[in-house]
Design a protein around this motif. Sequence first.
Motif, PDB file in Angstrom:
ATOM      1  N   ARG A  63       0.657  -1.048   0.106  1.00  0.00           N
ATOM      2  CA  ARG A  63       0.124   0.004   0.224  1.00  0.00           C
ATOM      3  C   ARG A  63       0.919   1.280   0.362  1.00  0.00           C
ATOM      4  O   ARG A  63       1.032   2.663  -0.529  1.00  0.00           O
ATOM      5  CB  ARG A  63      -0.733  -0.105   0.828  1.00  0.00           C
ATOM      6  N   THR A  67       1.786   4.243  -4.312  1.00  0.00           N
ATOM      7  CA  THR A  67       2.087   5.548  -5.364  1.00  0.00           C
ATOM      8  C   THR A  67       3.427   5.755  -6.033  1.00  0.00           C
ATOM      9  O   THR A  67       3.237   5.950  -7.308  1.00  0.00           O
ATOM     10  CB  THR A  67       1.769   6.815  -4.215  1.00  0.00           C
ATOM     11  N   GLY A 173      -8.615   3.959  -3.647  1.00  0.00           N
ATOM     12  CA  GLY A 173      -7.150   4.081  -2.742  1.00  0.00           C
ATOM     13  C   GLY A 173      -7.635   3.922  -1.480  1.00  0.00           C
ATOM     14  O   GLY A 173      -6.868   3.048  -0.440  1.00  0.00           O
ATOM     15  N   LEU A 183      -5.166   0.345  -3.752  1.00  0.00           N
ATOM     16  CA  LEU A 183      -4.074   0.409  -4.306  1.00  0.00           C
ATOM     17  C   LEU A 183      -2.891  -0.620  -4.908  1.00  0.00           C
ATOM     18  O   LEU A 183      -2.739  -0.020  -6.031  1.00  0.00           O
ATOM     19  CB  LEU A 183      -3.473   1.352  -3.278  1.00  0.00           C
ATOM     20  N   LEU A 245      -4.426   9.513  -6.175  1.00  0.00           N
ATOM     21  CA  LEU A 245      -4.569   8.623  -5.049  1.00  0.00           C
ATOM     22  C   LEU A 245      -3.805   7.987  -3.943  1.00  0.00           C
ATOM     23  O   LEU A 245      -4.233   7.727  -3.149  1.00  0.00           O
ATOM     24  CB  LEU A 245      -3.367   6.786  -5.713  1.00  0.00           C
ATOM     25  N   ARG A 249      -6.613   7.917  -0.873  1.00  0.00           N
ATOM     26  CA  ARG A 249      -5.803   7.038   0.223  1.00  0.00           C
ATOM     27  C   ARG A 249      -6.425   7.806   1.791  1.00  0.00           C
ATOM     28  O   ARG A 249      -6.226   8.033   2.756  1.00  0.00           O
ATOM     29  CB  ARG A 249      -4.168   6.681   0.044  1.00  0.00           C
TER      30      ARG A 249
END
Lengths: 328, 502
Positions: A63, A67, A173, A183, A245, A249
């Motif tokens: 996770r 990104t 996310g 993710l 994202l 998140r």
Amino acid sequence: MSKTNTIASRDTGVSRTLGTILKELDWRRYVIYIGFVVVFLFFAVLLRDQGFLSPNNLLNIFRQTATITVIAVGMTYVIACAEIDLSVGSVAGLSSVCTAMALSQWGLVPGILAGLAVGLVVGSINGALVSLLGIPSFLVTLGMLGIAVGVAQWITASAPQPILNDTFNTLFGSGNFGPIPGLVVWSAIFVAIGAVVLNRTRFGRQVLATGGNRNAADFTGINTKRIKFQVLLISGMVASVAGMLYAGRLQSGRFQWGAGDELSAIAAVILGGTSLFGGFGSIVGTLFGALLIGLINNGLILAGLDSSQQQVVRGVIIILAVALARKK
Amino acid sequence: MNTADNVVQMRSIFKSFNGVSVLKDVGFDVRKGEVHALAGGNGAGKSTLMKILQGVYQADAGEILIGGKQASITSIHDAKAAGIGMVFQEFSLVPSLTVAQNICLAAEPLGRGGLIDDRAAVRRATEVFAEMEVDVDPSAEVSRLGTAYWQLTEIAKALSQNAQVLIMDEPTASLARHECEALFELIDRLKRRGISIIYISHRMDEVYRLADRITILRDGQHLLTKALSDVTPEQIVEGIVGKKVEGDLSYRARNEVSHEVEPLLEVRGLNAGPRVRNVSFALRPGEILGLAGLMGSGRTELARALFGIDKLDSGQVLIRGKAVSLSSPQQAINAGVALIPEDRRAQGLVLEHSVQDNLLLPLLGQIRRGGLLDGSKAKALSTSLIKRFAVKVAHPHRPVRLLSGGNQQKVVIAKWLGTDPDILILDEPTAGVDIGTKSEILDMIRELASAGKAVIVISSEYPELLAVSDRVLVLKDGSIIRDIPRSGIADEEYLQLAVQGV
Ligand SMILES: Nc1ncnc2c1ncn2[C@@H]1O[C@H](COP(=O)(O)OP(=O)(O)OP(=O)(O)O)[C@@H](O)[C@H]1O
Ligand SMILES: [Mg+2]
């Protein structure tokens, strides 16, 4: 060609035994995978009591690196093309902010479009300046790094922009697809598409040829200006998705999101075996490069090192890995 | 034979790369003050042998004696210390420094306080050039000078480091005619000073002009070493190629191309930059057009303009009677034009990429299935190209950089003929190519023309130009000054005079 038969018979037939194949097997190309396994085992043993191997922690690593992985996929194209994009981190930040603001004003779809528009605009400007005016990408994107983060800070007056749209947050996310964190799915999609396009399409080959010898690529009829434009555009677009994202998140848009990611992404790409001088690129390598960085971060935190120590150790490991992977 | 005369002796040298044996039990020696030609086909191992002498590679087995004493040469530095200098094919100069600074690089004269004394460097450079009896301005920045001066600077650099043996690997590849002559005279002078020269070249006339002795390698093995007076040209050619070569360098009249036929390519009043001025000509299918001219006469620039690399300022290009716009190579390729560029390393190949990838680069459209590149189609196509052009390659997946010069050139040619062009422009197609391969390439050009293609050949080697061309255009300062049918050219001398504009 009437003569070719006689000529071909002049060739020395070369039979390769298994032994020579093994000797030729260039382990340096696999350093990233070996390194990944070694570091993983090392932490698994050292940190078994700190819960390193717990499924939750492992998922966490994925996770946390998602990104970076996404950004690094775009960066692989840029570096394989012998360019660099330093603006990706701040593009992610600007994209998160624009998405958040458009979301609260106009709703889900405009929000997503606003985020993508950031990548489109910044990527196009980067690409146009590099390919049409011939300004080195290092300088263009260094300038853009400042501009994007400045704009993001300016339009939000440095305030975080909360995102209350649950659909968006789930999609980008915060949510899971079945048992798998969203993710992880996102990074898998980007890695898969990135790898296929780079290795198995005409465009990918042309990117590598342009990075390997721009002059020869030009003489082969490849529009290298367009290729350079396209890789910078891709990198910008991909970074803007990474920004969304972050936004999903962390359920907010903020100009700091993504700050410094350009360096992590570059490190991941180089660790993964892509040549800093262009001409070669490996997306799967990049994935493992990103995972290795994530692994190290996670392990060092669990080991209780403070952030200054973490930075030192991380730097040492990266230099070590690149040193091992270099050609003689 | 007195071995004490031998400044360099290499004995039983073996070398293999990744299990492929490149040199097998090769012996080679050089006497003081001689020019020793090293000959052999492409991939015979000449450059590899010299790189071993030079410390770039280490031999797997064998020994090297310098001045009769065993020497261990494990780096370029060792070689320099032993008095062996190399005039690199890819020049090893720093373009942004001056001639003098380059000559003294890494051995800069230091003045007071340990700072570099630039004036002493210029003095030293001047001395070396005076010794060489050539006129080069030591304070000129290297990037502003032409290739001939680069080479002189390279030689001066080696001499200033007290080289006793100079290795020259195809030194005339990028020189104009009169520059070659100047180089040969310099070699004569160096020889008189007792400096030995190892001379690698595929051009037999040069070998005859310069060499005292010749060593021929074939497929990595020593074939013979003889005084040049003891071998006939036929023996040398046969030794290099491995079989008798018929007079492929002689022109064979082909069917007259009728003037009734519509031209495949027609150029009207073309202007492009300073080196292409008001050029007009027509080229019919089946015709081979030679472009002759001095260096800088605009031959390469004309080729570049026709391939869409340089912008046209004015003028018209017609293909099959239809006006076409050639503003990018892509457009030129689509119109059926292919250009085999003069500099294969810089323009023809992505050196670090594999042979296969290089071959397929212009053909990616042909190996697609459903948008993706198809591995088995790619392999089949590249294998057939390698076969058709007899490229000597141990493994198509290894970088093209590892091939010998001549085989690299074949890859470039194969890559372009794979696109099946109608109009083929070849800029110095046989540079660095051995005589066997050269006649193959010339045959290939003839066959293409017979198959109805239109071919333009640029070459600085007149025998070659005369061997294939049906018509020769002579260029000077970017304009066509003569348009001579092959039948109107009696011999090389005639062409040479025409080129000089006499
Ligand atoms: N570093 C290397 N790795 C693998 N193979 C190599 C390497 N260098 C040379 N070779 C191979 O060794 C053989 C001899 O090459 P070399 O360059 O010495 O030939 P050459 O006689 O100089 O040919 P040319 O006239 O074309 O320059 C070739 O088949 C080449 O592919
Ligand atoms: Mg060679």
